[in-house]
Design a protein around this motif. Structure first.
Motif, PDB file in Angstrom:
ATOM      1  N   GLU A 313       0.832  -1.200   0.000  1.00 39.43           N
ATOM      2  CA  GLU A 313       0.000   0.000   0.000  1.00 39.43           C
ATOM      3  C   GLU A 313       0.870   1.256   0.000  1.00 39.43           C
ATOM      4  N   MET A 314       1.993   1.225   0.754  1.00 38.28           N
ATOM      5  CA  MET A 314       2.913   2.362   0.763  1.00 38.28           C
ATOM      6  C   MET A 314       3.467   2.636  -0.628  1.00 38.28           C
ATOM      7  N   LEU A 315       3.902   1.573  -1.321  1.00 39.45           N
ATOM      8  CA  LEU A 315       4.463   1.719  -2.671  1.00 39.45           C
ATOM      9  C   LEU A 315       3.424   2.284  -3.631  1.00 39.45           C
ATOM     10  N   LYS A 316       2.199   1.780  -3.546  1.00 30.79           N
ATOM     11  CA  LYS A 316       1.136   2.257  -4.421  1.00 30.79           C
ATOM     12  C   LYS A 316       0.890   3.753  -4.242  1.00 30.79           C
ATOM     13  N   ARG A 317       0.777   4.179  -2.969  1.00 27.07           N
ATOM     14  CA  ARG A 317       0.494   5.590  -2.707  1.00 27.07           C
ATOM     15  C   ARG A 317       1.691   6.489  -3.067  1.00 27.07           C
ATOM     16  N   SER A 321       1.802   9.605  -5.964  1.00 25.10           N
ATOM     17  CA  SER A 321       2.129  10.985  -5.579  1.00 25.10           C
ATOM     18  C   SER A 321       3.155  11.631  -6.505  1.00 25.10           C
ATOM     19  N   LEU A 322       3.789  10.844  -7.371  1.00 31.66           N
ATOM     20  CA  LEU A 322       4.913  11.381  -8.155  1.00 31.66           C
ATOM     21  C   LEU A 322       4.484  12.476  -9.127  1.00 31.66           C
ATOM     22  N   ASP A 323       3.343  12.331  -9.756  1.00 34.53           N
ATOM     23  CA  ASP A 323       2.939  13.324 -10.752  1.00 34.53           C
ATOM     24  C   ASP A 323       1.938  14.339 -10.199  1.00 34.53           C
ATOM     25  N   ARG A 324       1.871  14.441  -8.872  1.00 40.35           N
ATOM     26  CA  ARG A 324       0.945  15.390  -8.237  1.00 40.35           C
ATOM     27  C   ARG A 324       1.748  16.422  -7.441  1.00 40.35           C
ATOM     28  N   PRO A 325       1.488  17.714  -7.673  1.00 41.31           N
ATOM     29  CA  PRO A 325       2.220  18.735  -6.909  1.00 41.31           C
ATOM     30  C   PRO A 325       1.801  18.714  -5.440  1.00 41.31           C
ATOM     31  N   GLY A 326       2.718  19.104  -4.592  1.00 40.77           N
ATOM     32  CA  GLY A 326       2.412  19.146  -3.161  1.00 40.77           C
ATOM     33  C   GLY A 326       3.409  18.347  -2.356  1.00 40.77           C
ATOM     34  N   ILE A 327       3.060  18.104  -1.104  1.00 39.33           N
ATOM     35  CA  ILE A 327       3.948  17.408  -0.169  1.00 39.33           C
ATOM     36  C   ILE A 327       3.404  16.014   0.092  1.00 39.33           C
ATOM     37  N   TYR A 328       4.282  15.045  -0.023  1.00 41.41           N
ATOM     38  CA  TYR A 328       3.934  13.669   0.321  1.00 41.41           C
ATOM     39  C   TYR A 328       4.412  13.405   1.745  1.00 41.41           C
ATOM     40  N   LEU A 329       3.468  13.057   2.642  1.00 37.06           N
ATOM     41  CA  LEU A 329       3.806  12.844   4.046  1.00 37.06           C
ATOM     42  C   LEU A 329       3.528  11.400   4.410  1.00 37.06           C
ATOM     43  N   ASP A 330       4.588  10.719   4.899  1.00 35.45           N
ATOM     44  CA  ASP A 330       4.444   9.338   5.332  1.00 35.45           C
ATOM     45  C   ASP A 330       4.871   9.264   6.795  1.00 35.45           C
ATOM     46  N   ARG A 331       3.895   9.010   7.683  1.00 38.19           N
ATOM     47  CA  ARG A 331       4.191   8.969   9.118  1.00 38.19           C
ATOM     48  C   ARG A 331       4.256   7.535   9.642  1.00 38.19           C
ATOM     49  N   SER A 332       4.620   6.609   8.816  1.00 39.97           N
ATOM     50  CA  SER A 332       4.761   5.217   9.253  1.00 39.97           C
ATOM     51  C   SER A 332       5.857   5.115  10.300  1.00 39.97           C
ATOM     52  N   MET A 333       5.686   4.178  11.233  1.00 44.66           N
ATOM     53  CA  MET A 333       6.661   4.031  12.322  1.00 44.66           C
ATOM     54  C   MET A 333       7.983   3.474  11.804  1.00 44.66           C
ATOM     55  N   THR A 334       9.008   3.626  12.649  1.00 42.70           N
ATOM     56  CA  THR A 334      10.340   3.123  12.302  1.00 42.70           C
ATOM     57  C   THR A 334      10.303   1.611  12.062  1.00 42.70           C
ATOM     58  N   SER A 336       9.028   0.244   9.316  1.00 44.59           N
ATOM     59  CA  SER A 336       7.945  -0.158   8.414  1.00 44.59           C
ATOM     60  C   SER A 336       8.401  -0.254   6.959  1.00 44.59           C
ATOM     61  N   GLY A 337       9.580   0.335   6.624  1.00 44.45           N
ATOM     62  CA  GLY A 337      10.115   0.167   5.269  1.00 44.45           C
ATOM     63  C   GLY A 337      10.024   1.391   4.385  1.00 44.45           C
ATOM     64  N   LYS A 338      10.014   2.589   4.954  1.00 45.71           N
ATOM     65  CA  LYS A 338       9.904   3.808   4.129  1.00 45.71           C
ATOM     66  C   LYS A 338      11.101   3.955   3.171  1.00 45.71           C
ATOM     67  N   ALA A 340      13.096   1.631   2.052  1.00 46.31           N
ATOM     68  CA  ALA A 340      13.056   0.564   1.038  1.00 46.31           C
ATOM     69  C   ALA A 340      12.036   0.893  -0.046  1.00 46.31           C
ATOM     70  N   ILE A 341      10.920   1.483   0.337  1.00 45.46           N
ATOM     71  CA  ILE A 341       9.895   1.850  -0.643  1.00 45.46           C
ATOM     72  C   ILE A 341      10.415   2.960  -1.556  1.00 45.46           C
ATOM     73  N   ASP A 342      11.118   3.963  -0.987  1.00 46.17           N
ATOM     74  CA  ASP A 342      11.689   5.029  -1.816  1.00 46.17           C
ATOM     75  C   ASP A 342      12.675   4.447  -2.836  1.00 46.17           C
ATOM     76  N   TYR A 343      13.455   3.465  -2.414  1.00 42.87           N
ATOM     77  CA  TYR A 343      14.411   2.809  -3.321  1.00 42.87           C
ATOM     78  C   TYR A 343      13.671   2.123  -4.473  1.00 42.87           C
ATOM     79  N   ARG A 344      12.602   1.445  -4.155  1.00 48.07           N
ATOM     80  CA  ARG A 344      11.845   0.750  -5.191  1.00 48.07           C
ATOM     81  C   ARG A 344      11.121   1.738  -6.115  1.00 48.07           C
ATOM     82  N   VAL A 345      10.745   2.893  -5.607  1.00 48.70           N
ATOM     83  CA  VAL A 345      10.139   3.918  -6.459  1.00 48.70           C
ATOM     84  C   VAL A 345      11.150   4.406  -7.503  1.00 48.70           C
ATOM     85  N   VAL A 346      12.407   4.595  -7.053  1.00 49.56           N
ATOM     86  CA  VAL A 346      13.463   5.016  -7.985  1.00 49.56           C
ATOM     87  C   VAL A 346      13.676   3.958  -9.057  1.00 49.56           C
ATOM     88  N   LEU A 347      13.729   2.689  -8.656  1.00 50.74           N
ATOM     89  CA  LEU A 347      13.868   1.611  -9.633  1.00 50.74           C
ATOM     90  C   LEU A 347      12.719   1.619 -10.624  1.00 50.74           C
TER      91      LEU A 347
END
Length: 357
Positions: A313-317, A321-334, A336-338, A340-347
């Protein structure tokens, strides 16, 4: 009456007094021609000592039927507001006598809705819950004793406009001390006893501003054996109210060593008691009661899901958010894989994909 006459009979609900119509206290002759009534002096031939007044009953006399007593003699629910209003209509001008006796202002007694009952010569003090409803009536007898009307619940004594919008509020014992502080110009609420009324107080004071003090005032009534009901009750009341409101509440004893607020008013109030309000308040030595810490357990807003599903669900959201202007806020706890998800978004941006673990 001489000794040759038969003794008079005590009246009852079945054999009522022909003079006042009540079924107690009075006496009537067996032939019904004479009666002794302690309630009615008008029309009597003479006074029969402490028993009352001696009456000759006219042959055409019709026994009156008095209005039903307002004090309930059964378990039926009592409309205490209606009863209080009836008694208030009969309070003038006796309120002036009570005000002089107590040393408080007549206006304070009026604001507390004090009433009067001609039948037993009692003053009535309505008691309320935290919502303003009258839930009981306290009686004050001419000789001083107090009791509640049957069916009453113990409550608080306060005026409709008990809060003038500024300053502290003082929680004292009983309506007399409440009237005394109102005479001084203070915000005052009367507790039913030295201990009690906690739930009603918390309800009434739930919206009282945090920048204004709540002060529980106890009585200076220390006994020879060291027992101090006024002080102990004030501390317990302050603790209970503090816990229920989750805020600091203060307790104090009346200044200058007097027994209670009314004693202080009678000793120091003078002709202009409102001018002495600040003197009274400054003489209080406040003791703070802080509420115990409150530990609240976290209640999830939704059903728990597995970590793998959460990361999907984190990866999907994040991708959305990539093509939408504004701030992406992820408050997941330590953990949870934030990152790792950013790395997979780059890939993903470079056309490469990996399974989310």
């Amino acid at each position: 009456m001489d000794g040759s006459q038969p003794p008079m009979l005590r009246v009852s609900p079945q054999l009522r007094c022909p003079i006042c119509g009540y079924g107690d206290w009075c006496m009537v002759a067996p032939d019904g021609k004479t009666a002794i009534c302690p309630r009615t002096a008008e029309g009597a031939i003479k006074q029969a000592g402490a028993a009352g007044w001696f009456h000759i009953v006219h042959p055409d006399h019709v026994t009156p039927h008095p209005a039903p007593e307002f004090e309930p003699q059964h378990t039926a629910k009592v409309d205490f507001k209606w009863l209080s209003d009836i008694r208030r209509e009969r309070a003038e001008p006796r309120l002036h006598d009570l005000a002089r006796k107590l040393g408080v202002s007549v206006d304070a007694l009026r604001c507390l809705k004090v009433g009067y009952n001609d039948y037993d010569q009692t003053f009535t003090f309505p008691e309320r819950d935290g919502q303003g409803n009258i839930i009981g009536i306290l009686l004050r007898y001419p000789t001083g004793p107090k009791k509640r009307i049957r069916g009453s619940k113990s409550g608080l004594s306060y005026a409709d406009q008990w809060d003038n919008g500024s300053g502290s509020v003082l929680l004292v014992e009983g309506p007399s001390d409440t009237a005394a502080l109102m005479t001084l110009g203070c915000n005052a609420i009367g507790r039913p006893s030295n201990r009690g009324g906690y739930a009603h107080l918390a309800d009434l004071l739930s919206d009282f501003p945090d920048d204004r003090n709540i002060i529980v005032l106890g009585d200076n009534d220390c006994k020879e054996d060291g027992f101090w009901p006024g002080k102990d009750g004030a501390i317990q009341t302050a603790s209970e109210v503090s816990k229920r409101l989750e805020r600091t509440v203060y307790w104090a004893l009346p200044p200058d060593g007097v027994k209670d607020a009314r004693a202080w008013l009678n000793e120091h109030g003078g002709d202009n008691p409102t001018s002495m309000r600040d003197c009274f308040l400054e003489g209080l030595q406040l003791q703070a009661i802080t509420p115990p810490p409150v530990i609240r357990s976290f209640v999830p807003f939704q059903e728990p899901i597995s970590l793998g599903s959460y990361r999907q669900e984190m990866l999907k959201r994040r991708l959305l958010s990539l093509d939408r202007p504004g701030i992406y806020l992820d408050r997941s706890m330590t953990g949870s894989g934030k990152s790792a998800i950013d790395y997979r978004v780059v890939l993903n941006l470079f056309g490469r994909t990996e399974e989310v673990a």
